[in-house]
Enzyme design. Sequence first.
Site, PDB file in Angstrom:
ATOM      1  N   GLU A   1      20.924  43.577   5.428  1.00  0.00           N
ATOM      2  CA  GLU A   1      20.713  43.275   4.008  1.00  0.00           C
ATOM      3  C   GLU A   1      20.199  44.517   3.290  1.00  0.00           C
ATOM      4  O   GLU A   1      19.310  45.182   3.816  1.00  0.00           O
ATOM      5  CB  GLU A   1      19.696  42.146   3.835  1.00  0.00           C
ATOM      6  CG  GLU A   1      20.162  40.818   4.350  1.00  0.00           C
ATOM      7  CD  GLU A   1      19.181  39.684   4.001  1.00  0.00           C
ATOM      8  OE1 GLU A   1      18.594  39.719   2.905  1.00  0.00           O
ATOM      9  OE2 GLU A   1      19.017  38.789   4.832  1.00  0.00           O
TER      10      GLU A   1
ATOM     11  N   HIS B   1      20.413  35.745  -0.221  1.00  0.00           N
ATOM     12  CA  HIS B   1      18.943  35.786  -0.080  1.00  0.00           C
ATOM     13  C   HIS B   1      18.266  35.318  -1.384  1.00  0.00           C
ATOM     14  O   HIS B   1      17.538  36.072  -2.037  1.00  0.00           O
ATOM     15  CB  HIS B   1      18.474  37.196   0.297  1.00  0.00           C
ATOM     16  CG  HIS B   1      17.128  37.205   0.954  1.00  0.00           C
ATOM     17  ND1 HIS B   1      16.799  38.039   1.984  1.00  0.00           N
ATOM     18  CD2 HIS B   1      16.022  36.453   0.723  1.00  0.00           C
ATOM     19  CE1 HIS B   1      15.550  37.831   2.352  1.00  0.00           C
ATOM     20  NE2 HIS B   1      15.060  36.859   1.593  1.00  0.00           N
TER      21      HIS B   1
ATOM     22  N   ARG C   1      14.819  35.193   8.741  1.00  0.00           N
ATOM     23  CA  ARG C   1      15.353  36.550   8.727  1.00  0.00           C
ATOM     24  C   ARG C   1      16.584  36.574   9.614  1.00  0.00           C
ATOM     25  O   ARG C   1      16.603  35.951  10.693  1.00  0.00           O
ATOM     26  CB  ARG C   1      14.327  37.567   9.260  1.00  0.00           C
ATOM     27  CG  ARG C   1      13.219  37.911   8.273  1.00  0.00           C
ATOM     28  CD  ARG C   1      13.740  38.756   7.108  1.00  0.00           C
ATOM     29  NE  ARG C   1      12.714  39.095   6.149  1.00  0.00           N
ATOM     30  CZ  ARG C   1      12.418  38.373   5.062  1.00  0.00           C
ATOM     31  NH1 ARG C   1      13.083  37.259   4.804  1.00  0.00           N
ATOM     32  NH2 ARG C   1      11.502  38.780   4.211  1.00  0.00           N
TER      33      ARG C   1
HETATM   34  N1  LIG Z   1      14.653  33.588   2.508  1.00  0.00           N
HETATM   35  C1  LIG Z   1      13.601  33.878   1.769  1.00  0.00           C
HETATM   36  O1  LIG Z   1      13.707  34.088   0.573  1.00  0.00           O
HETATM   37  C2  LIG Z   1      12.229  33.898   2.403  1.00  0.00           C
HETATM   38  C3  LIG Z   1      11.091  33.748   1.592  1.00  0.00           C
HETATM   39  C4  LIG Z   1       9.825  33.709   2.203  1.00  0.00           C
HETATM   40  C5  LIG Z   1       9.705  33.841   3.583  1.00  0.00           C
HETATM   41  N2  LIG Z   1      10.838  34.013   4.320  1.00  0.00           N
HETATM   42  C6  LIG Z   1      10.736  34.142   5.784  1.00  0.00           C
HETATM   43  O2  LIG Z   1      10.187  32.945   6.327  1.00  0.00           O
HETATM   44  C7  LIG Z   1       9.357  33.295   7.443  1.00  0.00           C
HETATM   45  C8  LIG Z   1       8.351  32.192   7.686  1.00  0.00           C
HETATM   46  O3  LIG Z   1       7.424  32.161   6.598  1.00  0.00           O
HETATM   47  P1  LIG Z   1       6.045  31.333   6.700  1.00  0.00           P
HETATM   48  O4  LIG Z   1       5.320  31.552   5.415  1.00  0.00           O
HETATM   49  O5  LIG Z   1       6.327  29.949   7.173  1.00  0.00           O
HETATM   50  O6  LIG Z   1       5.328  32.155   7.853  1.00  0.00           O
HETATM   51  P2  LIG Z   1       4.195  31.637   8.858  1.00  0.00           P
HETATM   52  O7  LIG Z   1       3.556  32.871   9.370  1.00  0.00           O
HETATM   53  O8  LIG Z   1       3.349  30.600   8.195  1.00  0.00           O
HETATM   54  O9  LIG Z   1       5.023  30.900  10.019  1.00  0.00           O
HETATM   55  C9  LIG Z   1       5.754  31.593  10.989  1.00  0.00           C
HETATM   56  C10 LIG Z   1       5.735  30.732  12.232  1.00  0.00           C
HETATM   57  O10 LIG Z   1       6.543  31.390  13.229  1.00  0.00           O
HETATM   58  C11 LIG Z   1       5.948  31.024  14.464  1.00  0.00           C
HETATM   59  N3  LIG Z   1       6.422  31.832  15.572  1.00  0.00           N
HETATM   60  C12 LIG Z   1       5.975  33.039  16.000  1.00  0.00           C
HETATM   61  N4  LIG Z   1       6.642  33.409  17.115  1.00  0.00           N
HETATM   62  C13 LIG Z   1       7.520  32.417  17.393  1.00  0.00           C
HETATM   63  C14 LIG Z   1       8.475  32.202  18.418  1.00  0.00           C
HETATM   64  N5  LIG Z   1       8.656  33.090  19.398  1.00  0.00           N
HETATM   65  N6  LIG Z   1       9.210  31.070  18.383  1.00  0.00           N
HETATM   66  C15 LIG Z   1       9.040  30.148  17.405  1.00  0.00           C
HETATM   67  N7  LIG Z   1       8.122  30.277  16.433  1.00  0.00           N
HETATM   68  C16 LIG Z   1       7.382  31.396  16.418  1.00  0.00           C
HETATM   69  C17 LIG Z   1       4.452  31.189  14.214  1.00  0.00           C
HETATM   70  O11 LIG Z   1       3.674  30.531  15.203  1.00  0.00           O
HETATM   71  C18 LIG Z   1       4.329  30.554  12.835  1.00  0.00           C
HETATM   72  O12 LIG Z   1       3.986  29.188  12.935  1.00  0.00           O
HETATM   73  C19 LIG Z   1       8.745  34.644   6.985  1.00  0.00           C
HETATM   74  O13 LIG Z   1       8.347  35.404   8.087  1.00  0.00           O
HETATM   75  C20 LIG Z   1       9.835  35.288   6.185  1.00  0.00           C
HETATM   76  O14 LIG Z   1      10.543  36.230   6.957  1.00  0.00           O
HETATM   77  C21 LIG Z   1      12.065  34.033   3.772  1.00  0.00           C
END
Ligand SMILES: NC(=O)c1ccc[n+]([C@@H]2O[C@H](COP(=O)([O-])OP(=O)(O)OC[C@H]3O[C@@H](n4cnc5c(N)ncnc54)[C@H](O)[C@@H]3O)[C@@H](O)[C@H]2O)c1
Length: 322
Positions: free
Chosen positions: A268, A287, A239
């Site tokens: 966005e 995106h 994000r």
């Molecule tokens: N660009 C896109 O089209 C798209 C699509 C899907 C998801 N996403 C984004 O990708 C992100 C990650 O998705 P995911 O399925 O891997 O989620 P997830 O919940 O499996 O992983 C998120 C990770 O972030 C970590 N985290 C939390 N706080 C943190 C910090 N302070 N520092 C570092 N790491 C920290 C958590 O421990 C977790 O391991 C989503 O939250 C979403 O916003 C983007």
Amino acid sequence: MTPLIWIIDEEWPDYDMERKLLRERYPDCDIRFSSYDYAEDLENFGKDADAILCQIYATLPREAIERLTRCKAIAVYGGGFDRVDIVAAREKGIKVTNISNYCKEDLADYTMAAVYFFYKQVAQLSAEVKTLPWGAQAIERPPMRLSESVMHIIGLGRIGREVAAKAKGNGLKVTAYDPYVSAEEMAASGVAKTGWDEGLAGADYISVNCILNEETTGLIKYEDFEKMKSSAYLVNTARGKVIDEEAMVRALEKGLIKGAMLDVIATEPPTYSEKIFGCQNAYVTPHVSYISVQSFEELKRRAVGNAVMGMEGKISPDLVNG
Ligand SMILES: NC(=O)c1ccc[n+]([C@@H]2O[C@H](COP(=O)([O-])OP(=O)(O)OC[C@H]3O[C@@H](n4cnc5c(N)ncnc54)[C@H](O)[C@@H]3O)[C@@H](O)[C@H]2O)c1
């Protein structure tokens, strides 16, 4: 009573799959549509919806959620649910779901595409070939081989792990920063856990894959770019707001890092007057990193399934406010 399903979206060209799946379950259901500017529709019909299917860009703040009279489910079309007030929803007994884990392969492929974009520069070199010297002089600085490079992942969740696997498969060494994943767990995926500064300082490529929440908003600040190698590249598919965007623009302009590939930005959809669009060495895509035939199919099928489960009082594994 005829179930009312309210879809808030400006992305999809059609809703054929939603109609088909919803009508299989509720043949007489009423399906209504709104844009993100839904205030009037909320009063006219949305407040009486039994379930809401909403795009990740749709903002559902407490004031909107409190107007809902019958809603049992808010099913977000995507991984990020940061624009829905999940606490307000929980207080009203509304189950909020996202679609986790559905596009990890797509995001990891995008991240590797960005790595190769910077590494071998085929797009840039072929676009400028007529104005470049022929041969080695066209290359400003020879790149490090990937087998000698380090990919550092911020947030080793589901997508981060897939990025790690693909990066390792392409010969990179992988490190990660994630306060909620132990060194042992990381080691099991062949990833070395680092502290914040150490990870940034050692990276040739940085992939941002953490969740956006209060703790991670503005996580990457100007002083963090100062810790990175001036030859480093950053890729953000998580994000935009995880990075202080104004600081990133200054860092890129000062040459604190070499470039950034951004599938997500702070505002966005953008107005295109944002500074990031005028910033040298910042490459922005709209995106789209999650998109493939397979991810679209899964996204819509699961979002409808989540809405149905919520309406029928069942707990979806995608529940985010249980
Ligand atoms: N660009 C896109 O089209 C798209 C699509 C899907 C998801 N996403 C984004 O990708 C992100 C990650 O998705 P995911 O399925 O891997 O989620 P997830 O919940 O499996 O992983 C998120 C990770 O972030 C970590 N985290 C939390 N706080 C943190 C910090 N302070 N520092 C570092 N790491 C920290 C958590 O421990 C977790 O391991 C989503 O939250 C979403 O916003 C983007």
